[in-house]
Design a protein around this motif. Structure first.
Motif, mmCIF file in Angstrom:
data_model
loop_
_atom_site.group_PDB
_atom_site.id
_atom_site.type_symbol
_atom_site.label_atom_id
_atom_site.label_comp_id
_atom_site.label_asym_id
_atom_site.label_seq_id
_atom_site.Cartn_x
_atom_site.Cartn_y
_atom_site.Cartn_z
ATOM 1 N N LYS A 14 0.859 -1.182 0.000
ATOM 2 C CA LYS A 14 0.000 0.000 0.000
ATOM 3 C C LYS A 14 0.893 1.228 0.000
ATOM 4 C CE LYS A 14 -3.578 2.707 0.662
ATOM 5 N NZ LYS A 14 -4.572 2.900 -0.388
ATOM 6 N N THR A 15 0.700 2.093 -0.964
ATOM 7 C CA THR A 15 1.470 3.334 -1.034
ATOM 8 C C THR A 15 0.737 4.419 -0.265
ATOM 9 O OG1 THR A 15 2.386 2.757 -3.189
ATOM 10 C CG2 THR A 15 2.450 5.077 -2.568
ATOM 11 N N VAL A 16 1.428 5.023 0.686
ATOM 12 C CA VAL A 16 0.911 6.170 1.429
ATOM 13 C C VAL A 16 1.626 7.398 0.874
ATOM 14 C CG1 VAL A 16 0.784 7.293 3.680
ATOM 15 C CG2 VAL A 16 0.455 4.817 3.497
ATOM 16 N N THR A 17 0.856 8.366 0.403
ATOM 17 C CA THR A 17 1.416 9.573 -0.199
ATOM 18 C C THR A 17 1.084 10.775 0.676
ATOM 19 O OG1 THR A 17 1.079 8.619 -2.398
ATOM 20 C CG2 THR A 17 1.490 10.981 -2.291
ATOM 21 N N PHE A 18 2.107 11.574 0.984
ATOM 22 C CA PHE A 18 1.918 12.772 1.798
ATOM 23 C C PHE A 18 1.339 13.899 0.949
ATOM 24 C CE2 PHE A 18 5.993 11.041 3.842
ATOM 25 C CZ PHE A 18 5.282 10.238 4.720
ATOM 26 N N THR A 19 0.607 14.816 1.589
ATOM 27 C CA THR A 19 0.032 15.943 0.860
ATOM 28 C C THR A 19 1.108 16.934 0.421
ATOM 29 O OG1 THR A 19 -0.468 17.007 2.977
ATOM 30 C CG2 THR A 19 -2.252 15.792 1.917
ATOM 31 N N ASN A 20 2.175 17.031 1.202
ATOM 32 C CA ASN A 20 3.336 17.855 0.847
ATOM 33 C C ASN A 20 4.587 17.030 1.136
ATOM 34 O OD1 ASN A 20 1.981 20.421 0.260
ATOM 35 N ND2 ASN A 20 1.479 20.400 2.428
ATOM 36 N N PRO A 21 5.589 17.106 0.286
ATOM 37 C CA PRO A 21 6.789 16.283 0.532
ATOM 38 C C PRO A 21 7.615 16.797 1.708
ATOM 39 C CG PRO A 21 7.126 17.707 -1.368
ATOM 40 C CD PRO A 21 5.696 17.882 -0.946
ATOM 41 N N ALA A 28 10.331 9.792 10.710
ATOM 42 C CA ALA A 28 9.916 8.599 11.446
ATOM 43 C C ALA A 28 8.483 8.245 11.067
ATOM 44 C CB ALA A 28 10.005 8.848 12.944
ATOM 45 N N VAL A 29 8.205 6.948 10.986
ATOM 46 C CA VAL A 29 6.865 6.465 10.683
ATOM 47 C C VAL A 29 6.424 5.527 11.798
ATOM 48 C CG1 VAL A 29 5.439 5.126 9.089
ATOM 49 C CG2 VAL A 29 7.234 6.588 8.188
ATOM 50 N N GLY A 30 5.263 5.784 12.352
ATOM 51 C CA GLY A 30 4.655 4.884 13.324
ATOM 52 C C GLY A 30 3.393 4.293 12.718
ATOM 53 N N ILE A 43 5.901 -4.534 6.928
ATOM 54 C CA ILE A 43 7.197 -4.056 6.446
ATOM 55 C C ILE A 43 6.984 -2.683 5.834
ATOM 56 C CG2 ILE A 43 9.085 -4.467 4.827
ATOM 57 C CD1 ILE A 43 8.252 -7.453 4.875
ATOM 58 N N VAL A 44 7.784 -1.702 6.251
ATOM 59 C CA VAL A 44 7.788 -0.369 5.639
ATOM 60 C C VAL A 44 8.944 -0.334 4.661
ATOM 61 C CG1 VAL A 44 8.043 2.103 6.040
ATOM 62 C CG2 VAL A 44 6.760 0.704 7.663
ATOM 63 N N GLY A 51 6.396 9.866 0.426
ATOM 64 C CA GLY A 51 5.600 8.860 1.111
ATOM 65 C C GLY A 51 6.373 7.573 1.301
ATOM 66 N N PHE A 52 5.641 6.489 1.500
ATOM 67 C CA PHE A 52 6.264 5.188 1.759
ATOM 68 C C PHE A 52 5.289 4.087 1.373
ATOM 69 C CE2 PHE A 52 3.991 6.467 5.544
ATOM 70 C CZ PHE A 52 3.317 5.328 5.932
#
Length: 75
Positions: A14-21, A28-30, A43-44, A51-52
């Motif tokens: 699953k790709t998570v995309t941020f609204t601004n880079p 850090a990602v929780g 797994i990240v 995003g990630f």
């Protein structure tokens, strides 16, 4: 800080995309997986400034669909 809740991953990455880079990939990602069963893990991968990807897997290593929340903090 970016966050999301009750996101369905699907049975794969699953790709998570941020609204601004972010300016760098040093953030850090929780992640909190919901309704995880014994042996489930995630797994990240592929962290970028935009995003990630996250993949949930079961104890056999097969990709499974899960609902999750995330928070990302950096600059």
């Amino acid at each position: 800080i970016f966050s999301g809740n009750d996101i369905t991953s699907g049975a794969g990455a699953k790709t998570v995309t941020f609204t601004n880079p972010y300016k760098t990939v040093n953030y850090a990602v929780g992640i909190t997986g919901e309704n995880m069963t014994t042996g489930d893990f995630f797994i990240v991968e592929s962290k970028t400034i935009n995003g990630f990807n996250v993949t949930f897997k079961n104890s056999s290593g097969s990709a499974v669909s899960k609902t999750f929340d995330f928070i990302a903090k950096g600059f």
